[in-house]
Design a protein around this motif. Sequence first.
Motif, PDB file in Angstrom:
ATOM      1  N   GLY A 131       0.265  -1.150   0.035  1.00 16.14           N
ATOM      2  CA  GLY A 131       0.009   0.018   0.092  1.00 16.14           C
ATOM      3  C   GLY A 131       0.945   1.148  -0.038  1.00 16.14           C
ATOM      4  N   ASN A 170      -8.556   3.887   7.865  1.00 22.55           N
ATOM      5  CA  ASN A 170      -7.797   2.608   7.521  1.00 22.55           C
ATOM      6  C   ASN A 170      -8.137   1.473   8.020  1.00 22.55           C
ATOM      7  N   ASP A 193      -4.303   2.145   1.328  1.00 22.88           N
ATOM      8  CA  ASP A 193      -3.724   1.054   2.080  1.00 22.88           C
ATOM      9  C   ASP A 193      -4.807  -0.088   0.589  1.00 22.88           C
ATOM     10  N   SER A 207       2.929   3.627   6.619  1.00 22.28           N
ATOM     11  CA  SER A 207       2.291   3.905   7.668  1.00 22.28           C
ATOM     12  C   SER A 207       2.850   5.581   8.610  1.00 22.28           C
ATOM     13  N   ASN A 218      -3.980   3.050  10.771  1.00 22.39           N
ATOM     14  CA  ASN A 218      -3.024   3.321   9.750  1.00 22.39           C
ATOM     15  C   ASN A 218      -3.060   4.171   8.770  1.00 22.39           C
TER      16      ASN A 218
END
Length: 930
Positions: A435, A892, A909, A438, A905
């Motif tokens: 993704g 997310n 994602d 973070s 997060n």
Amino acid sequence: MKPLRYLAHLIVLAAFTHQTLAGACDPVTSTSLEAGAFAVLKDGTVSIGSSGDSKTCQVTFSGSSTVNVGSSNLYQGDPTKTDCGLTASDTTLDPLTLPTFLTTSSSAIFRYKNDGDTFQYPSNWYRYNSSQKLFCVNGSSPCTTDIGYNTADSDLGNFLLSIQKSGNTYTATFDNRLGSEWQEIEGGTGSKGEMYFNYYVDPDPTIPELPYRISYLNISNTDVVYFEPGTYYINKMTLTDRVTIKVAMTETNGDKAGDGSGVVKLHLYDGTSFKGNGSCINIAGCENGNASARDTTQYPERLQIWVHNGDLTINDQAQIAAGIYVANGTLEIKANSQTAFIGEALAANIQVGNSSGVEYAYQDTGMFTDLYTAAAVDVTPNDGIYSLAAPAVTSSANYGDLTYIPYQTDDTSDAVTGGSGITGHLMAFKLTTSGTSSTATWDANNKMTTSLREERLWSTDASGTLVKFKNLDDAAFGTLGTLSTAQIKSYTITPDYAGGTYLGNRDSSAWIGAPYITQPVILDDLVIFQTDDGFIYAVDRSDDVNTGGQLKWGFMPRPLVTDLDDYTTFYTQHTMEGQIATIGDNIIVGSAKGGAMHYALKLTSAGDLDSVLWVEESSGDNPHRPVTFTSNNKQYAMYITNNTDLVVRELTSGSSKTVYDLSSKTSKATTAPLAYQYFAVSGSSNLENLEVSFGDNQGNVYSAVLIDSGSMKGSLSWKLTGNIGTSSTVQKNVLWLQSATLRGEDYMVAQTTERLKVFRLPASETSWRPDWISMIGESGSWNDAGTTYTKETDHSSNYEHIQLLESDVTITDQVEIAASVIFLPLQRDTEASCDAYYYLYSLDTGLFPTNVLHRNASVDGSNVKIGTGKAFTPAVISIGGTPTLQGHSEENTSQSTTTGETITNLGLDNPFTFTTGDQGWSGWRELLDE
């Protein structure tokens, strides 16, 4: 001529349109209802007078001066006008739960009219069919005595009890038992016609109540209609001029007539045709529009009107005493002299007239008792960080490149603002195989300084020339109260100026306002975004931790400057609610003020502000992204203003605009224009063509040719693409449109908050036809010709059947289409959770796609949960030449830290990639908003 096809891997982002905000999953903002005539649902507005009406308040409010609406959404004609004496409670409500609307399957019809003192009916007017006609008791026609019917026709006798003559008045009396379902009932078109709805409830409690179920009830001029207390389901109810409606309170054996409630409950599927100019609706002492004879004592608690879909429109000079609920539309009272509303109303939005002799009076109806007595709930925002818009991404990237996501932090522990401090963010995250990282590479909010803002914040002088905000003339700030222009400049440039005295609802760490619904855009080396502090910002998009996110410039349209002195509410008014588009490498076009403002900016080759091409104020509430395109070497922006004006404006300084009036087709356009450009070959020339489509509040989608063979048309010939319904028209706000091409056929996807419908334009055809639909409680498809609809009866396998939408879902953003797969963002709200999902469909069939991979594993027939709250349109990125979709939601997927703390997060994602499978890749039309 079909459009030029593009390479299979070409992916272009579609037009971003207005999102539907605030659902049951959102941070709770409701409290108990306060006493007042008008109340609205979340994010609803109350308008007194037409938009932009600056006349003084001419109406009278009595019983209460409170309006249950957010403080920034009470508009009294001119929003600065306060002479109506109203106070916004700043409390709004979630939608109420309505019973299932009971429709009728009957084809039974009854019509009658009067002519002088006789009753007439043509020979083809009948109750049910040709063998069940009414007849005159005395055998003559027109009838001079009572009307009879064949008592052997039990279906007739069970509903139409009698038609009786009294003087010059004929009264048709109906009964709800057994024959309660009717297709059409139409009252007299002459004079002195009456209808009486006798509501019967069997004394045996084991026999269920049979409410009236009427498809169409038309009450004509001068008619008088009596409703006994009980429940009525009416698909369409039309009142013409000077109608009288009464609640019959007769008693039988000591009990009130009807179901014993003493209340007439009218459930209208759609209230748009209600109208009734000069009518007297549950008003004592008011007959056929004789408003001056109205008694002072009224009983609004005897009549409830529940509108399940669409608007409720009440025409001029009508008087009504009732409780009203409009579930998802606007209550519009077109007031003129002698208009009166007595009772209480709750609607998604309320628009009432501003004329002398008009009265709006609060009186408790008992309809919303539970909302008054409900315990107050927490109205502070959530602790934590969340997103209200989709991210900005490049169409082609590599792992390690940045994506840019707007966030808002609600800090409920901030001491300066009393526990409701809000901070806006634009954060940059690196793309990863899972993704994005973070951890943000940078946050634009942390890169702001007073010195940068002093030198790089801009507005315009009275002539439209750029001027630094710190050097703005005093006239820009309008008439001030106790504050000086120097103070306003100081706390706008440095929000915690004077120890945070002027922070309003912002956190002391907030250099920028909350981004609200604006999706950032990328232009060359800049990321551009809008926030609630009234500015559009451009920051450096570099991945360097020192220079990335640094302010390059900010711009505030001059018309917004006059509102800055009200620092306590300015940041809650969402003045920059809108979207941004770019064209070329130096032009920015945007919408603001919820669609009531549009602007165009020109940049230098270095990315600095060069000039303001124009700022345009209008009305309207469609804050979509303008569409930009090039024609004959000229750059244009296209957008909708005033709800019915399609504006095309050249992107040059002071340019004139072409306005195409949509009012002949609709009362309100609700989507962004969807435009696509293609070229037709003529000889050795490629002739440019451009088509445009829009959706409206009646559930319709229209299309027209704007540019034909290189020439822009002076007028547009709109053609109906289709309605959002299945076998009949459905009046719903179409909020999003998207378009794609697959195997030589064009597809258009239209969305409301609760349904998705796909239209298909076969090769070499000129007319769209319906293809398939997925909506709450139902799904289905049409035959190849688009003439026959078949409802799905089995949803056990998504690979074999088109999935429906469950009753607990709300569509929250526009679909994205890639590799012939539709990704539908929605929110699922259950008692236990509030989840963001993508539902997946094959573009051409509606079946679950077989060519989607998710995190390098098959989705295997299951829709994908991507987080919490609303799901947003996924970001489409070609990573190393591989098309990839990245998911995003308000919050997310959460994770637990080693200390046991649960955190959200950040970043994107849930990446999706594709196999070619049997479907192949879909070609894409050239969308024109990038």
